[in-house]
Motif scaffolding. Structure first.
Motif, PDB file in Angstrom:
ATOM      1  N   ALA A   1     -54.154 -24.873 110.721  1.00 20.79           N
ATOM      2  CA  ALA A   1     -55.012 -25.906 110.797  1.00 20.79           C
ATOM      3  C   ALA A   1     -55.829 -25.925 109.641  1.00 20.79           C
ATOM      4  CB  ALA A   1     -56.238 -25.713 112.129  1.00 20.79           C
ATOM      5  N   LEU A   2     -56.274 -25.055 108.737  1.00 20.03           N
ATOM      6  CA  LEU A   2     -56.771 -24.737 107.682  1.00 20.03           C
ATOM      7  C   LEU A   2     -55.697 -25.479 106.539  1.00 20.03           C
ATOM      8  CD1 LEU A   2     -58.295 -21.292 107.234  1.00 20.03           C
ATOM      9  CD2 LEU A   2     -59.727 -23.750 107.345  1.00 20.03           C
ATOM     10  N   LEU A   3     -54.306 -25.075 106.783  1.00 17.57           N
ATOM     11  CA  LEU A   3     -53.556 -25.730 105.923  1.00 17.57           C
ATOM     12  C   LEU A   3     -53.467 -27.120 105.902  1.00 17.57           C
ATOM     13  CD1 LEU A   3     -51.023 -22.546 105.930  1.00 17.57           C
ATOM     14  CD2 LEU A   3     -52.641 -23.149 104.128  1.00 17.57           C
ATOM     15  N   ARG A   4     -53.205 -27.507 107.263  1.00 16.13           N
ATOM     16  CA  ARG A   4     -52.942 -28.840 107.414  1.00 16.13           C
ATOM     17  C   ARG A   4     -54.007 -29.789 106.674  1.00 16.13           C
ATOM     18  NH1 ARG A   4     -50.579 -31.934 111.387  1.00 16.13           N
ATOM     19  NH2 ARG A   4     -50.045 -30.062 112.443  1.00 16.13           N
ATOM     20  N   ALA A   5     -55.418 -29.266 106.677  1.00 21.77           N
ATOM     21  CA  ALA A   5     -56.519 -29.963 106.018  1.00 21.77           C
ATOM     22  C   ALA A   5     -56.271 -29.912 104.598  1.00 21.77           C
ATOM     23  CB  ALA A   5     -57.605 -29.215 106.670  1.00 21.77           C
ATOM     24  N   ALA A   6     -55.794 -29.054 104.130  1.00 23.60           N
ATOM     25  CA  ALA A   6     -55.490 -28.955 102.919  1.00 23.60           C
ATOM     26  C   ALA A   6     -54.753 -29.646 101.964  1.00 23.60           C
ATOM     27  CB  ALA A   6     -55.538 -27.336 102.378  1.00 23.60           C
ATOM     28  N   VAL A   7     -53.667 -29.909 102.642  1.00 25.73           N
ATOM     29  CA  VAL A   7     -52.342 -30.790 102.251  1.00 25.73           C
ATOM     30  C   VAL A   7     -52.918 -32.129 101.685  1.00 25.73           C
ATOM     31  CG1 VAL A   7     -50.393 -31.983 102.867  1.00 25.73           C
ATOM     32  CG2 VAL A   7     -50.918 -29.534 103.515  1.00 25.73           C
ATOM     33  N   GLU A   8     -52.797 -32.498 100.354  1.00 29.64           N
ATOM     34  CA  GLU A   8     -52.791 -33.700  99.866  1.00 29.64           C
ATOM     35  C   GLU A   8     -52.373 -33.765  98.478  1.00 29.64           C
ATOM     36  OE1 GLU A   8     -57.237 -34.054  99.262  1.00 29.64           O
ATOM     37  OE2 GLU A   8     -57.168 -32.601  97.536  1.00 29.64           O
ATOM     38  N   PRO A   9     -51.951 -34.880  98.020  1.00 23.88           N
ATOM     39  CA  PRO A   9     -51.413 -34.863  96.667  1.00 23.88           C
ATOM     40  C   PRO A   9     -52.125 -34.279  95.625  1.00 23.88           C
ATOM     41  CG  PRO A   9     -51.406 -37.164  97.799  1.00 23.88           C
ATOM     42  CD  PRO A   9     -52.375 -36.218  98.449  1.00 23.88           C
ATOM     43  N   GLY A  10     -51.032 -33.597  94.655  1.00 23.58           N
ATOM     44  CA  GLY A  10     -51.622 -32.773  93.732  1.00 23.58           C
ATOM     45  C   GLY A  10     -51.924 -31.293  94.205  1.00 23.58           C
ATOM     46  N   VAL A  11     -51.848 -30.929  95.246  1.00 24.00           N
ATOM     47  CA  VAL A  11     -51.857 -29.345  95.600  1.00 24.00           C
ATOM     48  C   VAL A  11     -50.606 -28.808  95.452  1.00 24.00           C
ATOM     49  CG1 VAL A  11     -52.457 -27.805  97.641  1.00 24.00           C
ATOM     50  CG2 VAL A  11     -53.952 -29.917  97.394  1.00 24.00           C
ATOM     51  N   SER A  12     -50.486 -27.596  94.969  1.00 23.50           N
ATOM     52  CA  SER A  12     -49.369 -27.071  94.733  1.00 23.50           C
ATOM     53  C   SER A  12     -49.031 -26.011  96.188  1.00 23.50           C
ATOM     54  CB  SER A  12     -49.336 -25.853  93.808  1.00 23.50           C
ATOM     55  OG  SER A  12     -50.082 -24.661  93.791  1.00 23.50           O
ATOM     56  N   THR A  13     -47.830 -25.660  96.424  1.00 25.99           N
ATOM     57  CA  THR A  13     -47.526 -24.794  97.393  1.00 25.99           C
ATOM     58  C   THR A  13     -48.294 -23.319  97.281  1.00 25.99           C
ATOM     59  OG1 THR A  13     -45.259 -24.250  96.526  1.00 25.99           O
ATOM     60  CG2 THR A  13     -45.320 -26.326  98.058  1.00 25.99           C
ATOM     61  N   LEU A  14     -48.466 -23.062  96.150  1.00 28.78           N
ATOM     62  CA  LEU A  14     -48.871 -21.678  95.870  1.00 28.78           C
ATOM     63  C   LEU A  14     -50.422 -21.608  96.172  1.00 28.78           C
ATOM     64  CD1 LEU A  14     -48.668 -18.760  95.115  1.00 28.78           C
ATOM     65  CD2 LEU A  14     -49.080 -19.429  92.869  1.00 28.78           C
ATOM     66  N   ASP A  15     -51.182 -22.963  95.982  1.00 28.77           N
ATOM     67  CA  ASP A  15     -52.344 -23.244  96.352  1.00 28.77           C
ATOM     68  C   ASP A  15     -52.510 -22.931  97.882  1.00 28.77           C
ATOM     69  OD1 ASP A  15     -53.347 -23.852  93.883  1.00 28.77           O
ATOM     70  OD2 ASP A  15     -53.011 -25.968  94.178  1.00 28.77           O
ATOM     71  N   LEU A  16     -51.491 -23.621  98.532  1.00 31.05           N
ATOM     72  CA  LEU A  16     -51.732 -23.267 100.120  1.00 31.05           C
ATOM     73  C   LEU A  16     -51.436 -21.917 100.325  1.00 31.05           C
ATOM     74  CD1 LEU A  16     -49.641 -26.447 101.177  1.00 31.05           C
ATOM     75  CD2 LEU A  16     -51.987 -26.356 101.198  1.00 31.05           C
ATOM     76  N   ASP A  17     -50.412 -21.301  99.806  1.00 25.29           N
ATOM     77  CA  ASP A  17     -50.151 -20.132 100.311  1.00 25.29           C
ATOM     78  C   ASP A  17     -51.459 -19.091  99.933  1.00 25.29           C
ATOM     79  OD1 ASP A  17     -47.584 -18.066 100.694  1.00 25.29           O
ATOM     80  OD2 ASP A  17     -48.711 -17.086  98.910  1.00 25.29           O
ATOM     81  N   LYS A  18     -52.063 -19.120  98.899  1.00 25.82           N
ATOM     82  CA  LYS A  18     -53.381 -18.372  98.787  1.00 25.82           C
ATOM     83  C   LYS A  18     -54.404 -18.691  99.633  1.00 25.82           C
ATOM     84  CE  LYS A  18     -52.847 -18.382  93.728  1.00 25.82           C
ATOM     85  NZ  LYS A  18     -53.509 -18.705  92.545  1.00 25.82           N
ATOM     86  N   ILE A  19     -54.575 -20.019 100.294  1.00 28.28           N
ATOM     87  CA  ILE A  19     -55.461 -20.170 101.589  1.00 28.28           C
ATOM     88  C   ILE A  19     -55.037 -19.453 102.780  1.00 28.28           C
ATOM     89  CG2 ILE A  19     -56.205 -21.904 103.029  1.00 28.28           C
ATOM     90  CD1 ILE A  19     -55.931 -24.004 100.519  1.00 28.28           C
ATOM     91  N   ALA A  20     -53.632 -19.506 102.909  1.00 28.59           N
ATOM     92  CA  ALA A  20     -53.278 -18.612 104.191  1.00 28.59           C
ATOM     93  C   ALA A  20     -53.399 -17.281 103.862  1.00 28.59           C
ATOM     94  CB  ALA A  20     -51.798 -19.277 104.502  1.00 28.59           C
ATOM     95  N   GLU A  21     -53.004 -16.715 102.899  1.00 29.02           N
ATOM     96  CA  GLU A  21     -53.098 -15.394 102.718  1.00 29.02           C
ATOM     97  C   GLU A  21     -54.700 -14.714 103.137  1.00 29.02           C
ATOM     98  OE1 GLU A  21     -51.862 -11.478 100.077  1.00 29.02           O
ATOM     99  OE2 GLU A  21     -51.559 -13.246  99.316  1.00 29.02           O
ATOM    100  N   ALA A  22     -55.602 -15.481 102.081  1.00 29.78           N
ATOM    101  CA  ALA A  22     -57.050 -15.243 102.444  1.00 29.78           C
ATOM    102  C   ALA A  22     -57.551 -15.074 103.702  1.00 29.78           C
ATOM    103  CB  ALA A  22     -57.881 -16.185 101.375  1.00 29.78           C
ATOM    104  N   ASN A  23     -56.966 -16.331 104.466  1.00 32.78           N
ATOM    105  CA  ASN A  23     -57.644 -16.387 105.861  1.00 32.78           C
ATOM    106  C   ASN A  23     -57.195 -15.406 106.697  1.00 32.78           C
ATOM    107  OD1 ASN A  23     -59.160 -18.495 107.706  1.00 32.78           O
ATOM    108  ND2 ASN A  23     -57.336 -18.230 108.894  1.00 32.78           N
ATOM    109  N   ILE A  24     -55.759 -14.951 106.636  1.00 35.86           N
ATOM    110  CA  ILE A  24     -55.065 -13.946 107.475  1.00 35.86           C
ATOM    111  C   ILE A  24     -55.887 -12.444 107.229  1.00 35.86           C
ATOM    112  CG2 ILE A  24     -53.018 -12.578 107.834  1.00 35.86           C
ATOM    113  CD1 ILE A  24     -51.650 -15.460 107.385  1.00 35.86           C
TER     114      ILE A  24
END
Length: 274
Positions: free
Chosen positions: A32-55
């Motif tokens: 759910a956090l990652l869905r909200a973070a998806v937007e143009p200009g975001v890298s897949t590594l940015d998303l990965d960092k959000i996921a790891e921190a939350n877990i």
């Protein structure tokens, strides 16, 4: 002549399923956090960092990181990438893309595994339909996961729905799986096939179901990175996944925030055992 043995399926107690729910809920909340973070200009590594921190902040361990050498907490697969895309700083989302985000977490030794495909900005009606039918096919498969059914009843439910929606490529060679104290366990669950085959589903079994559907061909190839699987015609793909438990009251979707109640109501299925 020896009779071929069926793969053993790990059985879980009610208490163990509650632990899997903790892992599943953490995965669902992370997605759910990652869905909200998806937007143009975001890298897949940015998303990965959000996921790891939350877990990690919630007491979990990323299932994927280090798995056979995989470097990410998530698999991030864009457009023609079907599954297993490696998060990288130079893979930047653009308006009109679709991205499959697959995420797993371990809590107290038990796994949860789920995936979503998310639009980036405005996408075409063709892609909107691809995402909608793929997600709906997942829920048809989950609804078939009741005690007394056969394993391929889930496969058949996924394929049967998709065949009514258009000429889509249903990916072969990749599919759902058993899950529990390991992320990938027996048996493999194809997303196509005839009903009535495979083991009988019993209370205490847990599976991850994950249809992968392409706009064009079903044919795939693996890139030189040894992970990323793509469509051979370059057309886009969608991927959705949930982990669920077979219970006496029907399928309990451990990675869905509401355990599947809204979707089962939408399908007109209460998930009751046969």
């Amino acid at each position: 002549m020896f009779k071929r043995r069926r793969p053993a399926i790990q059985m879980k107690t009610a208490e163990q399923i509650e632990l899997m729910r903790k892992a599943g809920l953490l995965v669902g909340e992370t997605l759910a956090l990652l869905r909200a973070a998806v937007e143009p200009g975001v890298s897949t590594l940015d998303l990965d960092k959000i996921a790891e921190a939350n877990i990690r902040d919630h007491g979990g361990i990323p299932s994927f990181k280090g798995y056979h050498g995989f470097t990410g907490t998530i698999c991030a697969s864009i457009n023609e990438e079907i599954v297993h895309g490696i998060p990288r700083p130079d893979k930047v989302l653009r308006d009109g893309d679709v991205i499959s985000i697959d995420c797993g977490a371990i809590v107290e030794g038990w796994h949860g595994d789920s995936a979503i495909t998310v639009p980036v900005g405005e996408i075409t009606p063709e892609l909107e339909k691809l995402l909608a039918v793929t997600e709906t096919s997942l829920w048809h498969g989950l609804a078939a996961g009741v005690a007394g059914a056969r394993l391929t009843d889930m496969s058949h439910a996924i394929e049967s729905y998709l065949r009514t929606q258009g000429s889509y490529g249903i990916v072969e060679g990749y599919g759902g799986h058993g899950i529990g104290t390991e992320m990938h366990m027996d048996p493999l669950i194809p997303n196509h096939g005839a009903p009535g085959h495979g083991p009988v589903l019993e209370v205490g079994m847990c599976f991850a179901v994950e249809p992968m559907v392409n706009l064009g061909t079903k044919e795939t190839e693996e890139l030189d990175d040894g992970w990323t699987v793509v469509t051979t015609d370059g057309r886009s793909s969608a991927h959705f996944e949930h982990t669920f438990a077979v219970t006496g009251d029907g399928p309990r979707v451990l990675t869905a925030l509401d355990e599947g109640r809204e979707w089962f109501a939408k399908l007109g299925s209460d998930g009751s055992a046969r």
